[in-house]
Design an enzyme around this catalytic site. Sequence first.
Site, PDB file in Angstrom:
ATOM      1  N   ARG A  53      58.611  49.775  50.044  1.00  0.00           N
ATOM      2  CA  ARG A  53      57.999  49.567  48.605  1.00  0.00           C
ATOM      3  C   ARG A  53      57.079  50.817  48.648  1.00  0.00           C
ATOM      4  O   ARG A  53      56.574  51.108  49.298  1.00  0.00           O
ATOM      5  CB  ARG A  53      57.675  47.986  48.196  1.00  0.00           C
ATOM      6  CG  ARG A  53      57.009  47.192  49.548  1.00  0.00           C
ATOM      7  CD  ARG A  53      55.849  47.698  50.330  1.00  0.00           C
ATOM      8  NE  ARG A  53      54.570  47.945  49.273  1.00  0.00           N
ATOM      9  CZ  ARG A  53      53.585  48.934  49.510  1.00  0.00           C
ATOM     10  NH1 ARG A  53      53.719  49.593  50.618  1.00  0.00           N
ATOM     11  NH2 ARG A  53      52.778  49.022  48.540  1.00  0.00           N
ATOM     12  N   GLN A 203      50.569  42.331  49.539  1.00  0.00           N
ATOM     13  CA  GLN A 203      50.475  43.502  50.041  1.00  0.00           C
ATOM     14  C   GLN A 203      49.052  44.131  50.742  1.00  0.00           C
ATOM     15  O   GLN A 203      49.041  45.024  51.585  1.00  0.00           O
ATOM     16  CB  GLN A 203      51.108  44.855  49.106  1.00  0.00           C
ATOM     17  CG  GLN A 203      52.538  44.592  48.544  1.00  0.00           C
ATOM     18  CD  GLN A 203      52.934  43.803  47.592  1.00  0.00           C
ATOM     19  OE1 GLN A 203      52.141  42.913  47.323  1.00  0.00           O
ATOM     20  NE2 GLN A 203      53.516  44.281  46.636  1.00  0.00           N
ATOM     21  N   ASP A 244      52.357  52.866  39.773  1.00  0.00           N
ATOM     22  CA  ASP A 244      53.828  53.181  39.969  1.00  0.00           C
ATOM     23  C   ASP A 244      54.347  54.035  38.748  1.00  0.00           C
ATOM     24  O   ASP A 244      55.428  54.536  38.734  1.00  0.00           O
ATOM     25  CB  ASP A 244      54.402  51.770  39.871  1.00  0.00           C
ATOM     26  CG  ASP A 244      54.182  50.913  41.244  1.00  0.00           C
ATOM     27  OD1 ASP A 244      52.953  50.383  41.247  1.00  0.00           O
ATOM     28  OD2 ASP A 244      54.935  50.891  41.855  1.00  0.00           O
ATOM     29  N   ASN A 254      50.123  49.419  37.393  1.00  0.00           N
ATOM     30  CA  ASN A 254      50.281  49.250  38.578  1.00  0.00           C
ATOM     31  C   ASN A 254      50.346  47.795  39.023  1.00  0.00           C
ATOM     32  O   ASN A 254      50.456  47.139  38.178  1.00  0.00           O
ATOM     33  CB  ASN A 254      48.640  49.907  39.299  1.00  0.00           C
ATOM     34  CG  ASN A 254      48.873  49.910  40.738  1.00  0.00           C
ATOM     35  OD1 ASN A 254      49.769  50.527  41.556  1.00  0.00           O
ATOM     36  ND2 ASN A 254      47.582  49.275  41.277  1.00  0.00           N
TER      37      ASN A 254
HETATM   38  C1  LIG Z   1      51.411  54.488  45.920  1.00  0.00           C
HETATM   39  S1  LIG Z   1      52.425  53.724  44.909  1.00  0.00           S
HETATM   40  C2  LIG Z   1      51.741  52.146  45.505  1.00  0.00           C
HETATM   41  C3  LIG Z   1      51.914  51.073  44.353  1.00  0.00           C
HETATM   42  O1  LIG Z   1      53.203  50.358  44.585  1.00  0.00           O
HETATM   43  C4  LIG Z   1      53.005  49.050  44.562  1.00  0.00           C
HETATM   44  O2  LIG Z   1      53.997  47.985  44.218  1.00  0.00           O
HETATM   45  P1  LIG Z   1      55.303  47.437  45.161  1.00  0.00           P
HETATM   46  O3  LIG Z   1      54.512  46.992  46.496  1.00  0.00           O
HETATM   47  O4  LIG Z   1      55.589  46.173  44.259  1.00  0.00           O
HETATM   48  O5  LIG Z   1      56.235  48.620  45.456  1.00  0.00           O
HETATM   49  C5  LIG Z   1      51.506  48.832  44.144  1.00  0.00           C
HETATM   50  O6  LIG Z   1      51.978  48.527  42.723  1.00  0.00           O
HETATM   51  C6  LIG Z   1      50.996  50.081  44.549  1.00  0.00           C
HETATM   52  O7  LIG Z   1      49.789  50.412  43.973  1.00  0.00           O
END
Ligand SMILES: CSC[C@H]1O[C@H](OP(=O)(O)O)[C@H](O)[C@@H]1O
Length: 369
Positions: A53, A203, A244, A254
């Site tokens: 992700r 996360q 994102d 984000n």
């Molecule tokens: C460097 S992009 C990181 C960005 O992606 C994450 O979302 P996800 O874990 O759902 O893919 C999150 O928004 C982070 O800031």
Amino acid sequence: MNVGDRHFRTIWLNEDGRSVDIIDQRWLPHELRVETLKSANDAATAIRDMWVRGAPLIGVTAAYGVALQMRTDPSDVALDAVWDTLHATRPTAINLKWALDEMRALLRPLPEAERAAAAYRRASELADEDVELNRGIGRNGLALIRAIAARKKPGETVNILTHCNAGWLATVDYGTATAPIYLALEEGIFVHVYVDETRPRNQGAQLTAWEMAGHGVPHTLIVDNAGGHLMQRGAIDMVIVGTDRTTANGDVCNKIGTYLKALAAYDNHVPFYVALPSPTIDWTIADGLRDVPIEERDGDEVSLVWGRAPDGTLCQVRISPDATGAANPAFDVTPARLVTGLITERGVAEASAAGLKALFPEKAKASAA
Ligand SMILES: CSC[C@H]1O[C@H](OP(=O)(O)O)[C@H](O)[C@@H]1O
């Protein structure tokens, strides 16, 4: 980054020269599991179910997914079908479409016999380019941390809050929001990071904390709702988050909860920075609230939580009544007016159309702002 004495990227070509290895992030911090993607469908599953992700990593994984498909069937029909399959996995991170468009534009004009090799080559280049973009973000963000450190007494700590995981685990390596932090630590600046746990998938608690611990960055895990309180008490010197999708006028999409941090930062005059590589800028849209698609994920991600049981096994537990449904918007949009600056590989831009065009003049014509 280093995990113990071994250097890892988040994604790499398997030694068989065909399949693709990834760190399956669902099991961190408790287990470091490597999974092997053998088909485009494997890549789609890995993105959709968040084995991998983070916007840049999603893009590179999709690029390798196209390469896996071209090895199986290099036809135009297959190329379009794999574009559709991978694009449908997650709607918000613009890096996904950007990478798929890059791959299709490269492959379409080529004879079918040349497509697989070209696809693997380009996917590998995109991975290497991501690392270099993040190094640039690190250098440009480091200057901001240095400036805050310079205003502190000798030995005083620069306290940084970050939300979700925009670390090396969200990219191929180094990360976006974390790149300046890693460089600051290496330079001997006293940094400390408040890590938002980042419900519902945690996360922050599971990935960012693991990264910080692994790299020796002093850090403290906090609940998402503590950030405003800490800012009110002067405990936060700056906020750095990832994104994102950032629009042509600097609206920032984000992880859910980012907007609330930006509001608290604005109210407490705490600098709020967003770190991003330029492929995360969507030049075709200006109004983030209106035009960025927000992923709605399964409510079970809210109702169920993964963790390590006392016997060491990993398990999920339900934290709410069986009868209770849950809403789970995965992202929100922070208006540009709340963003202090956008840390890119080319420098720090004002969060505005003019600021972004000044750093990326070649994009001015394509810009919707
Ligand atoms: C460097 S992009 C990181 C960005 O992606 C994450 O979302 P996800 O874990 O759902 O893919 C999150 O928004 C982070 O800031």
